[in-house]
Design a protein around this motif. Structure first.
Motif, PDB file in Angstrom:
ATOM      1  N   LEU A   1       0.861  -1.172   0.000  1.00 33.69           N
ATOM      2  CA  LEU A   1       0.000   0.000   0.000  1.00 33.69           C
ATOM      3  C   LEU A   1       0.898   1.223   0.000  1.00 33.69           C
ATOM      4  O   LEU A   1       1.786   1.343   0.840  1.00 33.69           O
ATOM      5  CB  LEU A   1      -0.885  -0.011   1.248  1.00 33.69           C
ATOM      6  CG  LEU A   1      -1.915   1.104   1.356  1.00 33.69           C
ATOM      7  CD1 LEU A   1      -3.116   0.631   2.142  1.00 33.69           C
ATOM      8  CD2 LEU A   1      -1.348   2.369   1.955  1.00 33.69           C
ATOM      9  N   VAL A   2       0.679   2.115  -0.955  1.00 34.99           N
ATOM     10  CA  VAL A   2       1.425   3.369  -1.015  1.00 34.99           C
ATOM     11  C   VAL A   2       0.412   4.498  -0.949  1.00 34.99           C
ATOM     12  O   VAL A   2      -0.545   4.540  -1.726  1.00 34.99           O
ATOM     13  CB  VAL A   2       2.263   3.482  -2.310  1.00 34.99           C
ATOM     14  CG1 VAL A   2       2.965   4.833  -2.378  1.00 34.99           C
ATOM     15  CG2 VAL A   2       3.270   2.344  -2.397  1.00 34.99           C
ATOM     16  N   MET A   3       0.622   5.409  -0.003  1.00 42.84           N
ATOM     17  CA  MET A   3      -0.284   6.540   0.180  1.00 42.84           C
ATOM     18  C   MET A   3       0.496   7.828   0.023  1.00 42.84           C
ATOM     19  O   MET A   3       1.548   8.001   0.642  1.00 42.84           O
ATOM     20  CB  MET A   3      -0.909   6.475   1.576  1.00 42.84           C
ATOM     21  CG  MET A   3      -1.858   7.570   1.880  1.00 42.84           C
ATOM     22  SD  MET A   3      -2.588   7.238   3.506  1.00 42.84           S
ATOM     23  CE  MET A   3      -3.488   8.736   3.743  1.00 42.84           C
ATOM     24  N   THR A   4      -0.010   8.709  -0.824  1.00 41.11           N
ATOM     25  CA  THR A   4       0.614  10.022  -0.990  1.00 41.11           C
ATOM     26  C   THR A   4      -0.438  11.098  -0.764  1.00 41.11           C
ATOM     27  O   THR A   4      -1.628  10.879  -0.997  1.00 41.11           O
ATOM     28  CB  THR A   4       1.224  10.199  -2.398  1.00 41.11           C
ATOM     29  OG1 THR A   4       0.187  10.038  -3.373  1.00 41.11           O
ATOM     30  CG2 THR A   4       2.330   9.202  -2.655  1.00 41.11           C
ATOM     31  N   GLU A   5       0.015  12.236  -0.300  1.00 35.64           N
ATOM     32  CA  GLU A   5      -0.873  13.363  -0.083  1.00 35.64           C
ATOM     33  C   GLU A   5      -0.209  14.598  -0.682  1.00 35.64           C
ATOM     34  O   GLU A   5       0.924  14.920  -0.340  1.00 35.64           O
ATOM     35  CB  GLU A   5      -1.125  13.544   1.420  1.00 35.64           C
ATOM     36  CG  GLU A   5      -2.298  14.403   1.712  1.00 35.64           C
ATOM     37  CD  GLU A   5      -2.826  14.200   3.120  1.00 35.64           C
ATOM     38  OE1 GLU A   5      -3.927  14.662   3.370  1.00 35.64           O
ATOM     39  OE2 GLU A   5      -2.133  13.599   3.965  1.00 35.64           O
ATOM     40  N   ARG A   6      -0.920  15.240  -1.605  1.00 39.15           N
ATOM     41  CA  ARG A   6      -0.395  16.430  -2.278  1.00 39.15           C
ATOM     42  C   ARG A   6      -1.157  17.663  -1.830  1.00 39.15           C
ATOM     43  O   ARG A   6      -2.380  17.637  -1.733  1.00 39.15           O
ATOM     44  CB  ARG A   6      -0.523  16.285  -3.786  1.00 39.15           C
ATOM     45  CG  ARG A   6       0.357  15.157  -4.324  1.00 39.15           C
ATOM     46  CD  ARG A   6       0.281  15.080  -5.798  1.00 39.15           C
ATOM     47  NE  ARG A   6       0.683  16.366  -6.355  1.00 39.15           N
ATOM     48  CZ  ARG A   6       0.765  16.626  -7.640  1.00 39.15           C
ATOM     49  NH1 ARG A   6       0.458  15.710  -8.509  1.00 39.15           N
ATOM     50  NH2 ARG A   6       1.132  17.800  -8.058  1.00 39.15           N
ATOM     51  N   TYR A   7      -0.418  18.725  -1.588  1.00 39.28           N
ATOM     52  CA  TYR A   7      -1.005  19.998  -1.183  1.00 39.28           C
ATOM     53  C   TYR A   7      -0.813  21.011  -2.305  1.00 39.28           C
ATOM     54  O   TYR A   7       0.184  20.947  -3.040  1.00 39.28           O
ATOM     55  CB  TYR A   7      -0.341  20.496   0.104  1.00 39.28           C
ATOM     56  CG  TYR A   7      -0.747  19.675   1.300  1.00 39.28           C
ATOM     57  CD1 TYR A   7      -1.803  20.093   2.091  1.00 39.28           C
ATOM     58  CD2 TYR A   7      -0.120  18.477   1.605  1.00 39.28           C
ATOM     59  CE1 TYR A   7      -2.213  19.331   3.181  1.00 39.28           C
ATOM     60  CE2 TYR A   7      -0.529  17.719   2.685  1.00 39.28           C
ATOM     61  CZ  TYR A   7      -1.563  18.153   3.468  1.00 39.28           C
ATOM     62  OH  TYR A   7      -1.977  17.398   4.533  1.00 39.28           O
ATOM     63  N   PRO A   8      -1.727  21.969  -2.434  1.00 41.25           N
ATOM     64  CA  PRO A   8      -1.627  22.926  -3.539  1.00 41.25           C
ATOM     65  C   PRO A   8      -0.439  23.868  -3.431  1.00 41.25           C
ATOM     66  O   PRO A   8       0.067  24.351  -4.443  1.00 41.25           O
ATOM     67  CB  PRO A   8      -2.952  23.684  -3.491  1.00 41.25           C
ATOM     68  CG  PRO A   8      -3.443  23.528  -2.091  1.00 41.25           C
ATOM     69  CD  PRO A   8      -2.924  22.192  -1.638  1.00 41.25           C
ATOM     70  N   THR A   9       0.024  24.120  -2.194  1.00 38.94           N
ATOM     71  CA  THR A   9       1.168  25.014  -1.987  1.00 38.94           C
ATOM     72  C   THR A   9       1.972  24.523  -0.785  1.00 38.94           C
ATOM     73  O   THR A   9       1.471  23.752   0.052  1.00 38.94           O
ATOM     74  CB  THR A   9       0.715  26.459  -1.687  1.00 38.94           C
ATOM     75  OG1 THR A   9      -0.019  26.454  -0.440  1.00 38.94           O
ATOM     76  CG2 THR A   9      -0.146  27.040  -2.808  1.00 38.94           C
ATOM     77  N   LYS A  10       3.203  25.002  -0.688  1.00 39.93           N
ATOM     78  CA  LYS A  10       4.026  24.688   0.488  1.00 39.93           C
ATOM     79  C   LYS A  10       3.392  25.282   1.736  1.00 39.93           C
ATOM     80  O   LYS A  10       3.418  24.670   2.811  1.00 39.93           O
ATOM     81  CB  LYS A  10       5.445  25.210   0.321  1.00 39.93           C
ATOM     82  CG  LYS A  10       6.330  24.856   1.519  1.00 39.93           C
ATOM     83  CD  LYS A  10       7.745  25.268   1.334  1.00 39.93           C
ATOM     84  CE  LYS A  10       8.650  24.892   2.476  1.00 39.93           C
ATOM     85  NZ  LYS A  10       8.132  24.855   3.822  1.00 39.93           N
ATOM     86  N   GLU A  11       2.770  26.433   1.611  1.00 35.69           N
ATOM     87  CA  GLU A  11       2.115  27.072   2.753  1.00 35.69           C
ATOM     88  C   GLU A  11       0.968  26.202   3.275  1.00 35.69           C
ATOM     89  O   GLU A  11       0.779  26.082   4.486  1.00 35.69           O
ATOM     90  CB  GLU A  11       1.598  28.469   2.362  1.00 35.69           C
ATOM     91  CG  GLU A  11       2.698  29.495   2.099  1.00 35.69           C
ATOM     92  CD  GLU A  11       3.398  29.329   0.742  1.00 35.69           C
ATOM     93  OE1 GLU A  11       4.521  29.838   0.603  1.00 35.69           O
ATOM     94  OE2 GLU A  11       2.829  28.682  -0.162  1.00 35.69           O
TER      95      GLU A  11
ATOM     96  N   ALA B   1      -0.911  22.500   7.532  1.00 31.82           N
ATOM     97  CA  ALA B   1      -1.472  21.212   7.960  1.00 31.82           C
ATOM     98  C   ALA B   1      -0.695  20.639   9.134  1.00 31.82           C
ATOM     99  O   ALA B   1      -1.240  19.917   9.962  1.00 31.82           O
ATOM    100  CB  ALA B   1      -1.484  20.227   6.790  1.00 31.82           C
ATOM    101  N   GLY B   2       0.590  20.963   9.208  1.00 37.82           N
ATOM    102  CA  GLY B   2       1.414  20.489  10.315  1.00 37.82           C
ATOM    103  C   GLY B   2       1.448  18.972  10.391  1.00 37.82           C
ATOM    104  O   GLY B   2       1.440  18.275   9.381  1.00 37.82           O
TER     105      GLY B   2
ATOM    106  N   PRO C   1      -2.241  15.556   9.579  1.00 39.03           N
ATOM    107  CA  PRO C   1      -2.467  14.446   8.648  1.00 39.03           C
ATOM    108  C   PRO C   1      -1.634  13.206   8.977  1.00 39.03           C
ATOM    109  O   PRO C   1      -2.125  12.085   8.860  1.00 39.03           O
ATOM    110  CB  PRO C   1      -2.071  15.036   7.297  1.00 39.03           C
ATOM    111  CG  PRO C   1      -2.307  16.507   7.453  1.00 39.03           C
ATOM    112  CD  PRO C   1      -1.906  16.793   8.878  1.00 39.03           C
ATOM    113  N   ALA C   2      -0.406  13.389   9.407  1.00 38.44           N
ATOM    114  CA  ALA C   2       0.438  12.235   9.744  1.00 38.44           C
ATOM    115  C   ALA C   2      -0.143  11.479  10.934  1.00 38.44           C
ATOM    116  O   ALA C   2      -0.192  10.246  10.935  1.00 38.44           O
ATOM    117  CB  ALA C   2       1.865  12.691  10.043  1.00 38.44           C
ATOM    118  N   GLU C   3      -0.611  12.216  11.939  1.00 30.47           N
ATOM    119  CA  GLU C   3      -1.218  11.573  13.102  1.00 30.47           C
ATOM    120  C   GLU C   3      -2.500  10.839  12.707  1.00 30.47           C
ATOM    121  O   GLU C   3      -2.754   9.719  13.158  1.00 30.47           O
ATOM    122  CB  GLU C   3      -1.491  12.609  14.182  1.00 30.47           C
ATOM    123  CG  GLU C   3      -0.216  13.174  14.795  1.00 30.47           C
ATOM    124  CD  GLU C   3      -0.455  14.400  15.655  1.00 30.47           C
ATOM    125  OE1 GLU C   3      -1.616  14.826  15.815  1.00 30.47           O
ATOM    126  OE2 GLU C   3       0.543  14.936  16.167  1.00 30.47           O
ATOM    127  N   ALA C   4      -3.300  11.455  11.857  1.00 25.22           N
ATOM    128  CA  ALA C   4      -4.539  10.821  11.406  1.00 25.22           C
ATOM    129  C   ALA C   4      -4.242   9.556  10.607  1.00 25.22           C
ATOM    130  O   ALA C   4      -4.977   8.567  10.702  1.00 25.22           O
ATOM    131  CB  ALA C   4      -5.363  11.807  10.573  1.00 25.22           C
TER     132      ALA C   4
END
Length: 83
Positions: free
Chosen positions: A44-54, A59-60, A63-66
């Motif tokens: 299983l590979v999970m990736t999460e992309r954000y629209p900007t570095k900001e 998000a801090g 998401p990793a804790e969740a």
């Protein structure tokens, strides 16, 4: 329980799921999960992309804790299915 705010963008059984995480409004992330059969196991590979570095910085660690909680719940479900 936790409410989900987002949309499923792509569902390709049994190998791929893509969804938006819209709790952050315009800074919504995009999550992709791919599954690959490896004999008796599954990668299983999970990736999460954000629209900007900001947006990523804002998000801090949330998401990793969740993600850890989500996978713990998945482990529990899989154990119950084997019983």
């Amino acid at each position: 329980g936790m409410e989900f705010f987002g949309r499923y963008i792509e569902v390709v059984p049994p190998s791929r799921i893509v969804w938006t995480n819209e709790e952050s409004g315009a800074d919504a992330s995009l999550t992709t999960v791919t599954l690959e059969a490896l004999g008796e196991a599954t990668r299983l590979v999970m990736t999460e992309r954000y629209p900007t570095k900001e947006a990523l910085d804002a998000a801090g660690m949330g998401p990793a804790e969740a993600t850890h909680e989500t996978f713990a719940q998945l482990d529990e479900l899989l154990r119950s299915l084997k019983a």
